[in-house]
Design a protein around this motif. Structure first.
Motif, PDB file in Angstrom:
ATOM      1  N   SER A 116       0.849  -1.198   0.000  1.00 29.93           N
ATOM      2  CA  SER A 116       0.000   0.000   0.000  1.00 29.93           C
ATOM      3  C   SER A 116       0.880   1.242   0.000  1.00 29.93           C
ATOM      4  N   GLY A 117       0.255   2.375  -0.275  1.00 29.23           N
ATOM      5  CA  GLY A 117       0.970   3.648  -0.220  1.00 29.23           C
ATOM      6  C   GLY A 117       1.456   3.947   1.184  1.00 29.23           C
ATOM      7  N   THR A 118       0.636   3.628   2.173  1.00 27.12           N
ATOM      8  CA  THR A 118       1.023   3.852   3.573  1.00 27.12           C
ATOM      9  C   THR A 118       2.291   3.088   3.913  1.00 27.12           C
ATOM     10  N   THR A 121       5.336   4.943   2.352  1.00 33.24           N
ATOM     11  CA  THR A 121       5.820   6.159   3.025  1.00 33.24           C
ATOM     12  C   THR A 121       6.405   5.824   4.399  1.00 33.24           C
ATOM     13  N   TYR A 144      -1.022  14.531   2.647  1.00 33.87           N
ATOM     14  CA  TYR A 144      -1.434  13.234   3.206  1.00 33.87           C
ATOM     15  C   TYR A 144      -0.457  12.179   2.726  1.00 33.87           C
ATOM     16  N   HIS A 145       0.060  11.412   3.659  1.00 35.58           N
ATOM     17  CA  HIS A 145       1.051  10.400   3.294  1.00 35.58           C
ATOM     18  C   HIS A 145       0.668   9.035   3.848  1.00 35.58           C
ATOM     19  N   GLY A 146      -0.621   8.777   3.973  1.00 35.29           N
ATOM     20  CA  GLY A 146      -1.042   7.512   4.550  1.00 35.29           C
ATOM     21  C   GLY A 146      -1.178   7.624   6.057  1.00 35.29           C
ATOM     22  N   GLU A 206       4.375  15.894  -1.211  1.00 39.88           N
ATOM     23  CA  GLU A 206       3.751  15.548  -2.488  1.00 39.88           C
ATOM     24  C   GLU A 206       4.205  16.631  -3.471  1.00 39.88           C
ATOM     25  N   ASN A 211      -3.970  16.053  -1.932  1.00 40.49           N
ATOM     26  CA  ASN A 211      -4.842  15.695  -0.817  1.00 40.49           C
ATOM     27  C   ASN A 211      -5.369  16.894  -0.035  1.00 40.49           C
ATOM     28  N   ASP A 239       6.578  11.999  -2.139  1.00 36.30           N
ATOM     29  CA  ASP A 239       5.456  11.067  -2.091  1.00 36.30           C
ATOM     30  C   ASP A 239       4.703  11.214  -3.411  1.00 36.30           C
ATOM     31  N   VAL A 241       2.624   8.962  -4.623  1.00 37.27           N
ATOM     32  CA  VAL A 241       1.586   7.928  -4.628  1.00 37.27           C
ATOM     33  C   VAL A 241       0.438   8.332  -5.567  1.00 37.27           C
ATOM     34  N   ILE A 242       0.132   9.630  -5.635  1.00 37.20           N
ATOM     35  CA  ILE A 242      -0.852  10.084  -6.630  1.00 37.20           C
ATOM     36  C   ILE A 242      -0.172  10.486  -7.938  1.00 37.20           C
ATOM     37  N   LYS A 267      -1.075   3.483  -5.539  1.00 32.74           N
ATOM     38  CA  LYS A 267      -2.209   3.714  -6.438  1.00 32.74           C
ATOM     39  C   LYS A 267      -1.976   3.133  -7.843  1.00 32.74           C
TER      40      LYS A 267
HETATM   41  C1  LIG Z   1      -3.400   7.554  -1.065  1.00 26.19           C
HETATM   42  C2  LIG Z   1      -2.120   8.178  -0.626  1.00 26.19           C
HETATM   43  C3  LIG Z   1      -1.259   7.558   0.286  1.00 26.19           C
HETATM   44  C4  LIG Z   1      -1.641   6.292   1.012  1.00 26.19           C
HETATM   45  O1  LIG Z   1      -1.797   5.208   0.161  1.00 26.19           O
HETATM   46  P1  LIG Z   1      -2.697   3.955   0.668  1.00 26.19           P
HETATM   47  O2  LIG Z   1      -2.518   2.955  -0.411  1.00 26.19           O
HETATM   48  O3  LIG Z   1      -4.084   4.479   0.813  1.00 26.19           O
HETATM   49  O4  LIG Z   1      -2.128   3.509   1.960  1.00 26.19           O
HETATM   50  C5  LIG Z   1      -0.046   8.140   0.542  1.00 26.19           C
HETATM   51  N1  LIG Z   1       0.322   9.276  -0.058  1.00 26.19           N
HETATM   52  C6  LIG Z   1      -0.468   9.914  -0.935  1.00 26.19           C
HETATM   53  C7  LIG Z   1       0.013  11.153  -1.609  1.00 26.19           C
HETATM   54  C8  LIG Z   1      -1.729   9.396  -1.233  1.00 26.19           C
HETATM   55  O5  LIG Z   1      -2.534  10.058  -2.061  1.00 26.19           O
END
Ligand SMILES: *Cc1c(COP(=O)(O)O)cnc(C)c1O
Length: 427
Positions: A116-118, A121, A144-146, A206, A211, A239, A241-242, A267
């Motif tokens: 997962s993203g969490t 990070t 937001y970083h999880g 980010e 977020n 980060d 993730v997005i 993601k």
């Molecule tokens: C969604 C998100 C996360 C967390 O990812 P999960 O898969 O939900 O744990 C971390 N950082 C960013 C920038 C996100 O948008």
């Protein structure tokens, strides 16, 4: 719109699952009402339990960049699953997937896959601490970083200083070592470094915020973070993730020209299955077990079905013209929505980067969490419900991005703009 079945399921779900959901963003708490329960999705469309068909701009919060149920991804998942869904041993698919990530993302020479993203990070922070031998970190307000303990800090209205956890149950010692500064505020970041010389392991950001709604870095901000961290011997963590594989195949770092030390992915990288990743130079990644002293592991990490989905996703995204088309569609939607709001004389700002956008109900520029919070959220909630009635499903929160996919047709976008006009006429 009949939502009887979703209502029944939600009532039952709330008795069994906290708030009826397995992730709070799905609960519609910021817009009110009953979240729709989906049972099918294809292309740009989702269908709920009552049979309502909606044009979807949540796209599973980003992963479905090719659209739902993409035939090539589905085929890869099916072929992988037939050979067994988990081995707990290395596979060729992990090597292929690592090659794709390393060749796409400038800062990554070596990568570790997680689920997962969490996890990405959380592990990246541990890596930054292990590599530098320092304890403090900086995160930016509204980033937001999880849900890792050390990252559930934004300090709310306190402009800068030592962190206070946003969540109950976070050990105060974790939060204490998390310093915060507003997004796009280099002076505050520089002050934190000046006040804590040689103590900060890394700064996580980010590179394109997603977020607090979509917010671009102002000119010089990421460059400033790069030089400030480097001067102090701290690491810069992006980060993505997005933004990874969303704004470009190589992520925000490949188009903004700033290279971080560690990159976090999630993601899109899993093609709709649970995958996260963190990567860096070989030198930094040598710290990770079994090569080095930083422990990090996962029973289902690099899962063969998830890798198959991720590989196909990245191969599809590498085809020529994908990001140009995503940008064109994002631009058309942003332009049409801006015009609809102007026509209705509703003050609104559309922030967009490629196929990511957020409509903020305000007349002022949105550049950080403070300006995002100053928008008219009641009006957003009314707009959300009105456009939903018109067959369009935007994210159920002012502070989230709309995600446009390859499967959204020009007709979908035209229909969405027309739906927005009808929705605005009713609120
Ligand atoms: C969604 C998100 C996360 C967390 O990812 P999960 O898969 O939900 O744990 C971390 N950082 C960013 C920038 C996100 O948008």
């Amino acid at each position: 719109m009949d939502t009887t079945r979703s209502q029944e399921l939600f009532d039952r779900a709330r008795e069994l699952i906290p708030g009826g959901v397995n992730s709070p963003a799905r609960s519609w708490t910021s817009v009110g009402g009953t979240p729709l329960f989906f049972n099918r999705a294809e292309g740009s469309r989702v269908w709920d339990e009552d049979g309502n068909e909606l044009i979807d701009y949540v796209c599973s919060w980003g992963p479905m960049i090719l659209g739902h149920a993409h035939p090539a991804v589905l085929k890869a998942v099916q072929s992988a699953a037939i050979n067994g869904t988990s081995f707990g041993a290395p596979t060729a698919a992990e090597v292929r997937m690592a090659e794709l990530v390393v060749s796409a993302v400038p800062s990554i020479e070596m990568v570790r896959f997680v689920s997962s993203g969490t996890e990405a990070t959380m592990s990246a922070l541990r890596l930054a601490r292990a590599y530098t031998g320092r304890n403090k970190i900086i995160k930016l307000i509204g980033g937001y970083h999880g849900h890792d303990d050390a990252l559930l800090v934004s300090a709310g209205s306190a402009a800068a200083g030592h962190g206070i956890a946003d969540s109950a149950g976070v050990h105060p010692d974790y939060a204490r070592d998390t310093l915060v500064a507003p997004y796009n505020d280099l002076a505050t970041v520089e002050k934190l470094f000046a006040d804590n010389p040689g103590q900060i392991a890394g700064l996580i950001v980010e590179p394109i915020a997603g977020n607090m709604g979509v917010v671009r870095p102002v000119e010089g901000f990421l460059e400033g973070l790069r030089s400030t961290t480097e001067k102090d011997g701290a690491l810069l963590l992006f980060d993505e993730v997005i933004s990874g594989f969303r704004v470009a195949l190589g992520g925000a770092q490949s188009i903004l020209g700033v290279t971080p030390d560690i990159t976090c992915l999630g993601k899109i990288v899993g093609g709709g299955l649970p995958v996260g990743a963190y990567g860096a130079s070989t030198e930094i990644m040598n710290t990770v077990a079994p090569l080095g002293p930083m422990y990090q592991a996962g029973t289902l990490s690099g899962n063969p079905v998830a890798m198959a989905a991720g590989i196909t996703m990245l191969e599809e995204l590498a085809k020529p013209g994908v990001y140009e088309e995503l940008d064109r569609k994002g631009a058309a939607l942003a332009k049409g929505l801006s015009e609809a709001f102007a026509e209705a004389e509703v003050p609104a700002v559309v922030n967009r980067v490629g196929s990511l956008l957020t409509v903020f109900f305000t007349g002022d520029p949105v550049t950080d969490m403070d300006s995002a919070s100053a928008t008219d959220r009641d009006r957003f909630a009314k707009f959300f419900h009105a456009i939903l009635e018109e067959g369009v499903y935007p994210p159920p929160s002012q502070f989230e991005a709309w995600f446009v996919s390859m499967a959204h047709t020009d007709q979908d976008i035209a229909d969405t703009i027309a739906a927005a006009k009808r929705a605005l006429a009713r609120i």
